[in-house]
Design a protein around this motif. Sequence first.
Motif, short mmCIF file in Angstrom:
data_model
loop_
_atom_site.label_atom_id
_atom_site.label_comp_id
_atom_site.label_asym_id
_atom_site.label_seq_id
_atom_site.Cartn_x
_atom_site.Cartn_y
_atom_site.Cartn_z
N LEU A 292 22.87 -11.42 11.27
CA LEU A 292 22.60 -10.59 11.70
C LEU A 292 20.95 -10.46 12.52
CD1 LEU A 292 22.52 -7.58 9.56
CD2 LEU A 292 22.79 -7.12 11.82
N ASP A 293 20.72 -10.62 14.20
CA ASP A 293 19.24 -10.53 14.11
C ASP A 293 17.72 -9.83 13.65
OD1 ASP A 293 20.15 -12.43 16.99
OD2 ASP A 293 20.96 -10.44 17.14
N ALA A 294 18.37 -8.40 13.50
CA ALA A 294 17.20 -8.20 13.24
C ALA A 294 17.91 -6.59 12.16
CB ALA A 294 16.09 -7.41 14.06
N VAL A 295 16.92 -6.02 10.92
CA VAL A 295 17.48 -5.01 10.55
C VAL A 295 16.19 -4.24 10.56
CG1 VAL A 295 17.58 -3.75 7.77
CG2 VAL A 295 19.20 -5.76 8.76
N VAL A 296 16.50 -2.46 11.29
CA VAL A 296 15.39 -1.59 10.61
C VAL A 296 15.95 -1.22 9.19
CG1 VAL A 296 14.83 0.39 11.49
CG2 VAL A 296 15.64 -1.00 13.48
N ASP A 297 14.86 -0.81 8.70
CA ASP A 297 14.79 -0.53 7.01
C ASP A 297 13.70 -0.17 6.53
OD1 ASP A 297 15.39 -1.48 4.02
OD2 ASP A 297 13.69 -2.72 3.68
N HIS A 298 13.39 1.25 6.03
CA HIS A 298 12.39 1.32 5.23
C HIS A 298 12.26 0.59 3.59
CE1 HIS A 298 15.41 5.06 3.53
NE2 HIS A 298 16.15 3.62 5.12
N ASP A 299 11.56 1.97 2.15
CA ASP A 299 11.34 1.25 1.66
C ASP A 299 11.71 2.48 0.60
OD1 ASP A 299 10.41 0.55 -0.96
OD2 ASP A 299 7.76 1.28 -0.79
N LEU A 300 12.62 2.02 0.15
CA LEU A 300 13.49 2.85 -0.90
C LEU A 300 12.94 3.22 -2.08
CD1 LEU A 300 17.48 1.96 -0.63
CD2 LEU A 300 16.62 3.78 0.23
N TYR A 301 12.37 2.16 -2.82
CA TYR A 301 11.35 3.05 -3.90
C TYR A 301 10.74 3.81 -3.57
CZ TYR A 301 8.08 2.46 -7.18
OH TYR A 301 6.37 3.34 -8.21
N ALA A 302 9.79 3.43 -2.84
CA ALA A 302 8.79 4.69 -1.78
C ALA A 302 9.12 5.76 -1.30
CB ALA A 302 7.58 4.42 -0.67
N ASP A 303 10.46 6.08 -1.28
CA ASP A 303 10.93 7.32 -0.54
C ASP A 303 11.43 8.06 -1.93
OD1 ASP A 303 11.05 7.12 2.13
OD2 ASP A 303 12.78 6.02 2.24
N ALA A 304 11.93 7.03 -2.60
CA ALA A 304 12.60 8.09 -4.66
C ALA A 304 11.33 8.36 -5.01
CB ALA A 304 12.75 6.89 -5.27
N ALA A 305 10.30 7.78 -5.15
CA ALA A 305 8.99 8.23 -5.58
C ALA A 305 9.11 9.77 -4.57
CB ALA A 305 7.76 7.30 -5.07
N ARG A 306 9.08 9.38 -3.81
CA ARG A 306 8.30 10.51 -3.11
C ARG A 306 9.73 11.76 -3.12
NH1 ARG A 306 8.97 8.79 1.17
NH2 ARG A 306 6.72 8.06 1.66
N ALA A 307 10.73 11.00 -3.57
CA ALA A 307 11.93 12.62 -3.85
C ALA A 307 11.30 12.98 -5.41
CB ALA A 307 13.22 11.69 -3.85
N LEU A 308 10.55 12.13 -6.14
CA LEU A 308 11.17 12.92 -7.52
C LEU A 308 9.28 13.65 -7.38
CD1 LEU A 308 11.06 9.65 -9.61
CD2 LEU A 308 12.78 11.72 -8.93
N ARG A 309 8.19 13.43 -6.47
CA ARG A 309 7.01 14.06 -6.52
C ARG A 309 6.85 15.07 -5.84
NH1 ARG A 309 3.56 13.88 -2.53
NH2 ARG A 309 4.65 12.92 -1.12
#
Length: 336
Positions: A292-309
């Motif tokens: 793979l040359d690159a991955v478009v990622d996002h912070d799953l922990y931050a997303d989980a914390a946001r969902a709980l919030r």
Amino acid sequence: MAHRFTVKQIAAQAGVSLATVDRVRHGRAHVHAQTRSRVAAAIRELDEQAEAGIPAGRGLAIEVILNSPERFSRAVRQAFVAAAADRAPLRIAPRFHADERMHVDAIVRRLEAIEPQTTQGIVLKAPDHPAVAAAVEALRGRGIPVVTFATDIRTAGRIAYVGIDNEAAGRTAAFLLSRFLASQSATVLANLGSRDFHGEQDRWHGFADFMAQHCPQHRIVTIDGGYGLDHATYELARAERARHGVIGGIYSMGGGNRGLIRALEDAGDRRYAFVGHDLDAENRRLLRAGRLDAVVDHDLYADAARALRHILHFRRHGQAAEADTSRAVIVTPWNM
């Protein structure tokens, strides 16, 4: 069934009665296999929570329902356990229901079976289907908040969407491929797991719009329906490679990356630019190996914390917290 938890703790985590747990523990007849599986899952979840430092006792039960490949579900599970642990001393107990090919009818049945007495909120990754939307609206009417995760569902019934801006993510992937391919003309394979997911549709539209506007010399070939599974994705990619010839670039928004690589290399393609999504364990290995040359990622922990919030804010105030989307992060072999 040896374990370190009380019948009361297991029953609360599983969302079943004390008597049901007792019947499962003693191997009695007339217990549905799905119930036995749920009780076993509850014990695994309690083990995870104890290891993460989530306090014991009564708390909020959150259902996390994931229609996604196992590698993504595993990463989401880890993120939610960590985010719940960081809410201590408040006890948040995630219950996980994950399947790689969860049919819409099964998702609807699961949503319809949820009761406000045993569940304080739902995090849902599911296809954008009218029956799922109707089930989410019915839950809202019963006072159970639903947060859509990673991919949205078009209904006012959900209280919030949490995840990446998928259209922007698709444009980001197109921008990267346009730089990797430069001015040469190439056939680019765009891989959707399934158009049933709103998020993947948005990624595809963002990608296709950018490529049409800025890189019209490239031909885009789209495959759809591999559901992020390697073998199914392999078969789809192999057929398109046979039909269209050499592939110069890949944008995989739907997973199944090992299947894509195998299909192209079986056909003799060795040099192609490849952009994927999500920095899970498999994609880390592919990045390190130069596949793979690159991955478009996002912070799953931050997303989980946001969902709980969002769920906690709704339960306190009757409305979701202010919404925002995750920022896309570009990961290469050099900045993992």
